[in-house]
Design a protein around this motif. Structure first.
Motif, PDB file in Angstrom:
ATOM      1  N   PRO A   1       7.557  11.527  10.221  1.00  0.00           N
ATOM      2  CA  PRO A   1       6.514  11.145   9.269  1.00  0.00           C
ATOM      3  C   PRO A   1       7.026  10.429   8.020  1.00  0.00           C
ATOM      4  O   PRO A   1       6.233   9.810   7.302  1.00  0.00           O
ATOM      5  N   LEU A   2       8.318  10.519   7.729  1.00  0.00           N
ATOM      6  CA  LEU A   2       8.851   9.911   6.511  1.00  0.00           C
ATOM      7  C   LEU A   2       8.534   8.422   6.466  1.00  0.00           C
ATOM      8  O   LEU A   2       8.677   7.715   7.476  1.00  0.00           O
ATOM      9  N   HIS A   3       8.122   7.936   5.302  1.00  0.00           N
ATOM     10  CA  HIS A   3       7.844   6.511   5.126  1.00  0.00           C
ATOM     11  C   HIS A   3       9.057   5.830   4.496  1.00  0.00           C
ATOM     12  O   HIS A   3       9.554   6.264   3.454  1.00  0.00           O
ATOM     13  N   ILE A   4       9.523   4.782   5.129  1.00  0.00           N
ATOM     14  CA  ILE A   4      10.548   3.919   4.540  1.00  0.00           C
ATOM     15  C   ILE A   4       9.794   2.817   3.820  1.00  0.00           C
ATOM     16  O   ILE A   4       9.251   1.902   4.428  1.00  0.00           O
ATOM     17  N   SER A   5       9.736   2.922   2.500  1.00  0.00           N
ATOM     18  CA  SER A   5       8.806   2.080   1.742  1.00  0.00           C
ATOM     19  C   SER A   5       9.476   1.028   0.878  1.00  0.00           C
ATOM     20  O   SER A   5       8.785   0.264   0.202  1.00  0.00           O
ATOM     21  N   GLY A   6      10.809   0.962   0.906  1.00  0.00           N
ATOM     22  CA  GLY A   6      11.497  -0.054   0.126  1.00  0.00           C
ATOM     23  C   GLY A   6      12.823  -0.420   0.754  1.00  0.00           C
ATOM     24  O   GLY A   6      13.532   0.443   1.284  1.00  0.00           O
TER      25      GLY A   6
ATOM     26  N   ILE B   1      17.661   0.369   3.958  1.00  0.00           N
ATOM     27  CA  ILE B   1      16.730   1.346   3.379  1.00  0.00           C
ATOM     28  C   ILE B   1      17.141   1.696   1.949  1.00  0.00           C
ATOM     29  O   ILE B   1      18.267   2.126   1.703  1.00  0.00           O
ATOM     30  N   ARG B   2      16.206   1.550   1.033  1.00  0.00           N
ATOM     31  CA  ARG B   2      16.481   1.848  -0.378  1.00  0.00           C
ATOM     32  C   ARG B   2      15.458   2.774  -1.009  1.00  0.00           C
ATOM     33  O   ARG B   2      15.707   3.331  -2.075  1.00  0.00           O
ATOM     34  N   VAL B   3      14.287   2.966  -0.375  1.00  0.00           N
ATOM     35  CA  VAL B   3      13.249   3.859  -0.907  1.00  0.00           C
ATOM     36  C   VAL B   3      12.619   4.626   0.250  1.00  0.00           C
ATOM     37  O   VAL B   3      12.311   4.042   1.291  1.00  0.00           O
ATOM     38  N   ILE B   4      12.452   5.924   0.062  1.00  0.00           N
ATOM     39  CA  ILE B   4      11.729   6.746   1.025  1.00  0.00           C
ATOM     40  C   ILE B   4      10.646   7.527   0.287  1.00  0.00           C
ATOM     41  O   ILE B   4      10.778   7.824  -0.900  1.00  0.00           O
TER      42      ILE B   4
ATOM     43  N   GLU C   1       0.806  -1.223   0.000  1.00  0.00           N
ATOM     44  CA  GLU C   1       0.000   0.000   0.000  1.00  0.00           C
ATOM     45  C   GLU C   1       0.839   1.274   0.000  1.00  0.00           C
ATOM     46  O   GLU C   1       0.311   2.372   0.190  1.00  0.00           O
ATOM     47  N   SER C   2       2.140   1.153  -0.224  1.00  0.00           N
ATOM     48  CA  SER C   2       2.983   2.345  -0.371  1.00  0.00           C
ATOM     49  C   SER C   2       2.809   2.912  -1.773  1.00  0.00           C
ATOM     50  O   SER C   2       2.313   2.239  -2.694  1.00  0.00           O
ATOM     51  N   GLN C   3       3.234   4.160  -1.949  1.00  0.00           N
ATOM     52  CA  GLN C   3       3.154   4.776  -3.271  1.00  0.00           C
ATOM     53  C   GLN C   3       4.062   4.058  -4.256  1.00  0.00           C
ATOM     54  O   GLN C   3       3.694   3.852  -5.414  1.00  0.00           O
ATOM     55  N   ILE C   4       5.246   3.665  -3.801  1.00  0.00           N
ATOM     56  CA  ILE C   4       6.182   2.990  -4.702  1.00  0.00           C
ATOM     57  C   ILE C   4       5.626   1.646  -5.160  1.00  0.00           C
ATOM     58  O   ILE C   4       5.769   1.268  -6.324  1.00  0.00           O
ATOM     59  N   ALA C   5       4.958   0.912  -4.262  1.00  0.00           N
ATOM     60  CA  ALA C   5       4.371  -0.374  -4.644  1.00  0.00           C
ATOM     61  C   ALA C   5       3.267  -0.176  -5.672  1.00  0.00           C
ATOM     62  O   ALA C   5       3.138  -0.957  -6.623  1.00  0.00           O
TER      63      ALA C   5
ATOM     64  N   VAL D   1      19.102   3.492  -9.146  1.00  0.00           N
ATOM     65  CA  VAL D   1      19.019   4.407 -10.289  1.00  0.00           C
ATOM     66  C   VAL D   1      18.042   3.816 -11.312  1.00  0.00           C
ATOM     67  O   VAL D   1      18.443   3.104 -12.231  1.00  0.00           O
ATOM     68  N   PRO D   2      16.746   4.098 -11.171  1.00  0.00           N
ATOM     69  CA  PRO D   2      15.755   3.459 -12.035  1.00  0.00           C
ATOM     70  C   PRO D   2      15.927   3.794 -13.508  1.00  0.00           C
ATOM     71  O   PRO D   2      15.595   2.980 -14.381  1.00  0.00           O
ATOM     72  N   GLN D   3      16.443   4.987 -13.792  1.00  0.00           N
ATOM     73  CA  GLN D   3      16.525   5.416 -15.182  1.00  0.00           C
ATOM     74  C   GLN D   3      17.411   4.520 -16.036  1.00  0.00           C
ATOM     75  O   GLN D   3      17.257   4.460 -17.259  1.00  0.00           O
ATOM     76  N   THR D   4      18.338   3.791 -15.412  1.00  0.00           N
ATOM     77  CA  THR D   4      19.234   2.936 -16.196  1.00  0.00           C
ATOM     78  C   THR D   4      18.515   1.706 -16.743  1.00  0.00           C
ATOM     79  O   THR D   4      19.051   1.044 -17.640  1.00  0.00           O
ATOM     80  N   ARG D   5      17.339   1.410 -16.238  1.00  0.00           N
ATOM     81  CA  ARG D   5      16.588   0.242 -16.721  1.00  0.00           C
ATOM     82  C   ARG D   5      15.475   0.625 -17.693  1.00  0.00           C
ATOM     83  O   ARG D   5      14.753  -0.244 -18.183  1.00  0.00           O
ATOM     84  N   SER D   6      15.355   1.895 -17.976  1.00  0.00           N
ATOM     85  CA  SER D   6      14.332   2.346 -18.915  1.00  0.00           C
ATOM     86  C   SER D   6      14.754   2.054 -20.352  1.00  0.00           C
ATOM     87  O   SER D   6      15.929   2.190 -20.709  1.00  0.00           O
ATOM     88  N   THR D   7      13.795   1.675 -21.170  1.00  0.00           N
ATOM     89  CA  THR D   7      14.039   1.458 -22.598  1.00  0.00           C
ATOM     90  C   THR D   7      12.896   2.102 -23.388  1.00  0.00           C
ATOM     91  O   THR D   7      11.816   2.358 -22.830  1.00  0.00           O
ATOM     92  N   PRO D   8      13.098   2.348 -24.687  1.00  0.00           N
ATOM     93  CA  PRO D   8      11.991   2.904 -25.477  1.00  0.00           C
ATOM     94  C   PRO D   8      10.757   2.010 -25.463  1.00  0.00           C
ATOM     95  O   PRO D   8       9.620   2.505 -25.470  1.00  0.00           O
ATOM     96  N   GLU D   9      10.980   0.695 -25.441  1.00  0.00           N
ATOM     97  CA  GLU D   9       9.864  -0.243 -25.438  1.00  0.00           C
ATOM     98  C   GLU D   9       9.210  -0.364 -24.070  1.00  0.00           C
ATOM     99  O   GLU D   9       7.997  -0.589 -23.972  1.00  0.00           O
ATOM    100  N   GLN D  10      10.023  -0.196 -22.998  1.00  0.00           N
ATOM    101  CA  GLN D  10       9.512  -0.305 -21.633  1.00  0.00           C
ATOM    102  C   GLN D  10      10.033   0.858 -20.789  1.00  0.00           C
ATOM    103  O   GLN D  10      10.998   0.706 -20.040  1.00  0.00           O
ATOM    104  N   PRO D  11       9.430   2.025 -20.922  1.00  0.00           N
ATOM    105  CA  PRO D  11       9.821   3.145 -20.064  1.00  0.00           C
ATOM    106  C   PRO D  11       9.680   2.757 -18.594  1.00  0.00           C
ATOM    107  O   PRO D  11       8.804   1.975 -18.229  1.00  0.00           O
ATOM    108  N   HIS D  12      10.535   3.308 -17.760  1.00  0.00           N
ATOM    109  CA  HIS D  12      10.482   2.911 -16.352  1.00  0.00           C
ATOM    110  C   HIS D  12       9.240   3.492 -15.693  1.00  0.00           C
ATOM    111  O   HIS D  12       8.965   4.691 -15.819  1.00  0.00           O
ATOM    112  N   PRO D  13       8.486   2.668 -14.946  1.00  0.00           N
ATOM    113  CA  PRO D  13       7.230   3.161 -14.356  1.00  0.00           C
ATOM    114  C   PRO D  13       7.425   4.296 -13.355  1.00  0.00           C
ATOM    115  O   PRO D  13       6.548   5.158 -13.221  1.00  0.00           O
ATOM    116  N   LEU D  14       8.574   4.313 -12.670  1.00  0.00           N
ATOM    117  CA  LEU D  14       8.786   5.386 -11.693  1.00  0.00           C
ATOM    118  C   LEU D  14       8.998   6.725 -12.388  1.00  0.00           C
ATOM    119  O   LEU D  14       8.495   7.756 -11.942  1.00  0.00           O
ATOM    120  N   VAL D  15       9.722   6.714 -13.499  1.00  0.00           N
ATOM    121  CA  VAL D  15       9.931   7.945 -14.257  1.00  0.00           C
ATOM    122  C   VAL D  15       8.613   8.418 -14.865  1.00  0.00           C
ATOM    123  O   VAL D  15       8.287   9.612 -14.825  1.00  0.00           O
TER     124      VAL D  15
END
Length: 231
Positions: free
Chosen positions: A176-181, A188-191, A142-146, A205-219
């Motif tokens: 209040p900060l959420h540690i979500s990943g 800790i890897r995501v806040i 139920e986190s935003q990242i999930a 670094v999510p951007q390194t996994r982005s491709t034209p066919e599969q843009p990264h969902p976080l970006v």
């Protein structure tokens, strides 16, 4: 027309995460059709008019930055004024420092890359470098990242040698900060900041996994948040 996104950092075209940042934005733009441009802004050029010119903030990899204090000011402004803000690698680290100083009240919170002998290191050198590694992440339900990933786990790339100081984790959890990943070892890897349209930091670094066919969902989610905020 939506104002561009500010990419805070010392742009180096030969640094793979910087080239990947430009490419990932283009991938997500093409997918969503959102007319958002991005411009690199050196941290030494940040001034009070930053958010008159830009509609979102991406604090990019590549620290130490030329001006840490101005970077922290920009992060704080985005956090307090509901401006979409994404921090990756060094950006994540500075989001932690800004939060420790301005929300938790640790005015001397510091980053070991700037001052390794500081008395209150919220960001310290990792026992084992993560640069060049790919690791599995687990997200809090139920986190935003999930919600963005549409699942509770993912594999991502890292380029960093610094992370949250294990001695400061208890302090980070008190506010209040959420540690979500986290990774398989629970590090800790995501806040994310609650009740904010988009304020997410990732040590990976999510951007390194982005491709034209599969843009990264976080970006893509970040660009969508910028578009919604501007609208």
């Amino acid at each position: 027309m939506i104002k561009p996104i500010a990419l805070l950092g010392e742009y180096t075209p030969t640094f793979p995460p910087h080239a990947a940042t430009n490419a990932a934005i283009e991938h997500s733009r093409n997918l969503s059709g959102v007319d958002i441009n991005a411009a690199w802004v050196s941290t030494e050029d940040i001034d009070p008019t930053l958010f008159e010119q830009y509609s979102g903030l991406w604090v990019a990899p590549g620290s130490p930055y030329k001006n840490m204090e101005l970077t922290l000011w920009a992060i704080r402004y985005a956090r307090e004024n509901n401006i979409p803000c994404l921090g990756t690698c060094g950006g994540f680290q500075h989001m932690v420092i800004e939060y420790a100083r301005n929300v938790l009240g640790f005015n001397n919170a510091q980053h070991a890359e700037y001052d390794p002998y500081a008395s209150r290191l919220f960001i310290s050198q990792l026992a084992c470098s993560l640069a060049g590694r790919e690791m599995q992440l687990n997200f809090v339900p139920e986190s935003q990242i999930a919600a963005i990933y549409g699942g509770l786990s993912a594999n991502e790339h890292y380029y960093c040698n610094f992370g949250v100081n294990p001695e400061c984790i208890d302090e980070l959890k008190r506010g209040p900060l959420h540690i979500s990943g986290s990774d398989a070892e629970g590090e800790i890897r995501v806040i994310e900041y609650p009740d904010h349209p988009f304020f997410i930091g990732t040590l990976f670094v999510p951007q390194t996994r982005s491709t034209p066919e599969q843009p990264h969902p976080l970006v893509t989610a970040f660009l969508d948040a910028v578009s919604a905020h501007a609208g």
